[in-house]
Design a protein around this motif. Sequence first.
Motif, PDB file in Angstrom:
ATOM      1  N   THR A  64      36.409  28.681  46.611  1.00  0.00           N
ATOM      2  CA  THR A  64      37.350  29.608  47.240  1.00  0.00           C
ATOM      3  C   THR A  64      37.458  30.849  46.367  1.00  0.00           C
ATOM      4  OG1 THR A  64      38.567  27.846  48.329  1.00  0.00           O
ATOM      5  CG2 THR A  64      39.728  29.918  47.980  1.00  0.00           C
ATOM      6  N   ASN A  65      37.009  31.966  46.917  1.00  0.00           N
ATOM      7  CA  ASN A  65      36.895  33.208  46.159  1.00  0.00           C
ATOM      8  C   ASN A  65      37.873  34.250  46.688  1.00  0.00           C
ATOM      9  OD1 ASN A  65      34.565  32.137  44.694  1.00  0.00           O
ATOM     10  ND2 ASN A  65      33.485  32.375  46.638  1.00  0.00           N
ATOM     11  N   LEU A  66      38.630  34.830  45.779  1.00  0.00           N
ATOM     12  CA  LEU A  66      39.651  35.816  46.121  1.00  0.00           C
ATOM     13  C   LEU A  66      39.193  37.205  45.705  1.00  0.00           C
ATOM     14  CD1 LEU A  66      42.731  33.879  44.608  1.00  0.00           C
ATOM     15  CD2 LEU A  66      41.759  33.637  46.904  1.00  0.00           C
ATOM     16  N   GLU A  67      39.671  38.201  46.427  1.00  0.00           N
ATOM     17  CA  GLU A  67      39.374  39.586  46.050  1.00  0.00           C
ATOM     18  C   GLU A  67      40.520  40.479  46.479  1.00  0.00           C
ATOM     19  OE1 GLU A  67      36.109  43.135  46.911  1.00  0.00           O
ATOM     20  OE2 GLU A  67      35.520  41.024  47.152  1.00  0.00           O
ATOM     21  N   LYS A  68      40.943  41.347  45.550  1.00  0.00           N
ATOM     22  CA  LYS A  68      41.997  42.326  45.827  1.00  0.00           C
ATOM     23  C   LYS A  68      41.594  43.656  45.203  1.00  0.00           C
ATOM     24  CE  LYS A  68      46.922  43.285  45.082  1.00  0.00           C
ATOM     25  NZ  LYS A  68      48.155  42.835  44.377  1.00  0.00           N
ATOM     26  N   LYS A  69      41.447  44.658  46.037  1.00  0.00           N
ATOM     27  CA  LYS A  69      41.059  46.005  45.589  1.00  0.00           C
ATOM     28  C   LYS A  69      39.793  45.969  44.742  1.00  0.00           C
ATOM     29  CE  LYS A  69      45.809  47.737  45.734  1.00  0.00           C
ATOM     30  NZ  LYS A  69      46.947  48.325  44.975  1.00  0.00           N
ATOM     31  N   GLY A  70      38.833  45.157  45.179  1.00  0.00           N
ATOM     32  CA  GLY A  70      37.543  45.085  44.496  1.00  0.00           C
ATOM     33  C   GLY A  70      37.496  44.167  43.295  1.00  0.00           C
ATOM     34  N   VAL A  71      38.630  43.600  42.922  1.00  0.00           N
ATOM     35  CA  VAL A  71      38.688  42.688  41.772  1.00  0.00           C
ATOM     36  C   VAL A  71      38.592  41.256  42.291  1.00  0.00           C
ATOM     37  CG1 VAL A  71      40.050  41.909  39.801  1.00  0.00           C
ATOM     38  CG2 VAL A  71      40.095  44.324  40.490  1.00  0.00           C
ATOM     39  N   LYS A  72      37.712  40.459  41.678  1.00  0.00           N
ATOM     40  CA  LYS A  72      37.424  39.130  42.199  1.00  0.00           C
ATOM     41  C   LYS A  72      37.870  38.003  41.269  1.00  0.00           C
ATOM     42  CE  LYS A  72      33.343  40.768  44.723  1.00  0.00           C
ATOM     43  NZ  LYS A  72      31.885  40.618  44.908  1.00  0.00           N
ATOM     44  N   ILE A  73      38.217  36.896  41.902  1.00  0.00           N
ATOM     45  CA  ILE A  73      38.426  35.615  41.217  1.00  0.00           C
ATOM     46  C   ILE A  73      37.614  34.591  41.991  1.00  0.00           C
ATOM     47  CG2 ILE A  73      40.062  33.793  40.617  1.00  0.00           C
ATOM     48  CD1 ILE A  73      40.441  36.257  38.927  1.00  0.00           C
ATOM     49  N   GLN A  74      36.710  33.899  41.315  1.00  0.00           N
ATOM     50  CA  GLN A  74      35.857  32.912  41.971  1.00  0.00           C
ATOM     51  C   GLN A  74      36.330  31.485  41.674  1.00  0.00           C
ATOM     52  OE1 GLN A  74      32.339  35.241  40.158  1.00  0.00           O
ATOM     53  NE2 GLN A  74      31.395  34.104  41.854  1.00  0.00           N
ATOM     54  N   THR A  75      36.032  30.580  42.595  1.00  0.00           N
ATOM     55  CA  THR A  75      36.340  29.142  42.456  1.00  0.00           C
ATOM     56  C   THR A  75      37.724  28.896  41.844  1.00  0.00           C
ATOM     57  OG1 THR A  75      35.102  29.064  40.368  1.00  0.00           O
ATOM     58  CG2 THR A  75      33.931  28.424  42.365  1.00  0.00           C
ATOM     59  N   SER A  76      38.737  29.309  42.594  1.00  0.00           N
ATOM     60  CA  SER A  76      40.118  29.207  42.109  1.00  0.00           C
ATOM     61  C   SER A  76      40.740  27.830  42.345  1.00  0.00           C
ATOM     62  CB  SER A  76      40.980  30.260  42.822  1.00  0.00           C
ATOM     63  OG  SER A  76      40.964  30.038  44.237  1.00  0.00           O
ATOM     64  N   GLU A  77      40.094  26.996  43.186  1.00  0.00           N
ATOM     65  CA  GLU A  77      40.774  25.821  43.732  1.00  0.00           C
ATOM     66  C   GLU A  77      41.113  24.731  42.719  1.00  0.00           C
ATOM     67  OE1 GLU A  77      36.299  25.428  44.387  1.00  0.00           O
ATOM     68  OE2 GLU A  77      37.819  26.989  44.682  1.00  0.00           O
ATOM     69  N   HIS A  78      40.255  24.488  41.717  1.00  0.00           N
ATOM     70  CA  HIS A  78      40.519  23.385  40.783  1.00  0.00           C
ATOM     71  C   HIS A  78      41.718  23.681  39.887  1.00  0.00           C
ATOM     72  CE1 HIS A  78      35.963  22.205  41.087  1.00  0.00           C
ATOM     73  NE2 HIS A  78      36.617  22.100  42.231  1.00  0.00           N
ATOM     74  N   VAL A  79      41.861  24.938  39.496  1.00  0.00           N
ATOM     75  CA  VAL A  79      42.997  25.346  38.663  1.00  0.00           C
ATOM     76  C   VAL A  79      44.287  25.260  39.468  1.00  0.00           C
ATOM     77  CG1 VAL A  79      44.032  27.244  37.372  1.00  0.00           C
ATOM     78  CG2 VAL A  79      41.584  26.832  37.218  1.00  0.00           C
TER      79      VAL A  79
END
Length: 462
Positions: A64-79
């Motif tokens: 599950t990858n998040l992005e806001k204003k071009g800034v990304k967070i990848q593989t957020s689900e385990h945390v």
Amino acid sequence: MVKQKTIKNEISLTGVGLHTGKDVKMTFKPAPINNGFTFVRVDLEGQPIIEADANYVVNTQRGTNLEKKGVKIQTSEHVLAAFIGCDIDNVIIELDASEPPIMDGSSKFFVEAIEKAGIEEQDAERNVYVVKEVISYTDEATGSEILVMPSDDYQVTAMVDFGTKVLGTQNATMKSIADFKTEIADARTFSFLHELEALLENGLIKGGDLNNAIVYVDKEISESTMENLKVAFGKEKISVKPNGILDNLTLHYPNEAARHKLLDVVGDLALIGTRIKGKIIANKPGHFVNTQFAKKMSKIIKIEQRNQVPVFDLNQEPLMDIHKIMSILPHRPPFLFIDRIIEMSDTHVVGLKNVTMNESFFVGHFPGAPVMPGVIIVEAMAQSGGILILSSVPDPENYLTYFMKIDNVKFKHKVLPGDTLIFKCDLISPIRRGICHMQANAYSNGKLVAEAELMAQIAKIN
């Protein structure tokens, strides 16, 4: 009342990202009430913040990858699953790369870090959405479905069917969030050999090795594939165990795949942003259907919270009757639009108006089908707010209230003769220098009929 929780101390973990292969340091920090889970990219200029919000999901390929204003967070689900599993509400997650460390492919190490950091209650009530009816989402392309039904606790059941001999149908259930740490947290991520080949060809899973992902062998391994796997995992020898997985690791549970899918559901549904009191049933879950369901739930919850009608006893003795109101407000009929004040504190006020056919504005709006003008509803909300602001001075009769700004006005339902209007105004910020900034809502017949953000100022009469 259940209080919100955060961690007591900050704590850091280091490792590599599963797909990027980059070294990363991740730090958990205590967060204030109502913060939720926020990721901070400390490696980027300005240290941008990405909230753990389903509306920021842009990609669900292999995570599950998040992005806001071009800034990304990848593989957020385990945390995120670890925080929910540890019953945490507010944490700041600092990262010096786009992807949290994969660790062993589960939430185990994150849970251990949270427990080492300690957990503390905060002075605010946890917001919990109580499920009253079945809500579902179905992915027509895959047949995957998630639904939630009423329950006394947050429960999750995951049912998976991979249609292969090596890994067929499996189920896993978490009857209480208290079971997460012991039953779910150490279930590791997994992949099938045919998926692994494709990922390697596309330059993904650069941080993968045989210690952080279970690989199910669902096809014959050719010599060339075996050589590629040796190179990818830095091993001199690779073989397939009798249970159909690559060697060098042993399953924690016979249904570890289903437990990991349940872990993913918990992490993905953290993106709703509100705790759920209900039972989740996920049939063939995946990140796409999980996050689509999270988006749907988030929207439903926001609408219900916005439309939630407060309950007041209209038969009780009013805090202020019309005579007391006229001793504070300078308004007089036909421009006085509140009849009673039924509740007031330092930060909110609740007013009431009984709408009758004798209102002066019905003469022209509209004679054949009388409807209370929206601008009059806004004025009535403002008069209720005026009582709040004028009550902050010792001599309210010497002051007048003037509008400064009206924002985000919405009219949702008609108000007709015979309706009873309730106005609830809550301060957005403390009253300073005679300026009052408030959120005002008007309710009638069990519905939100109008809302507005109002700003006014009181001034002394010369």
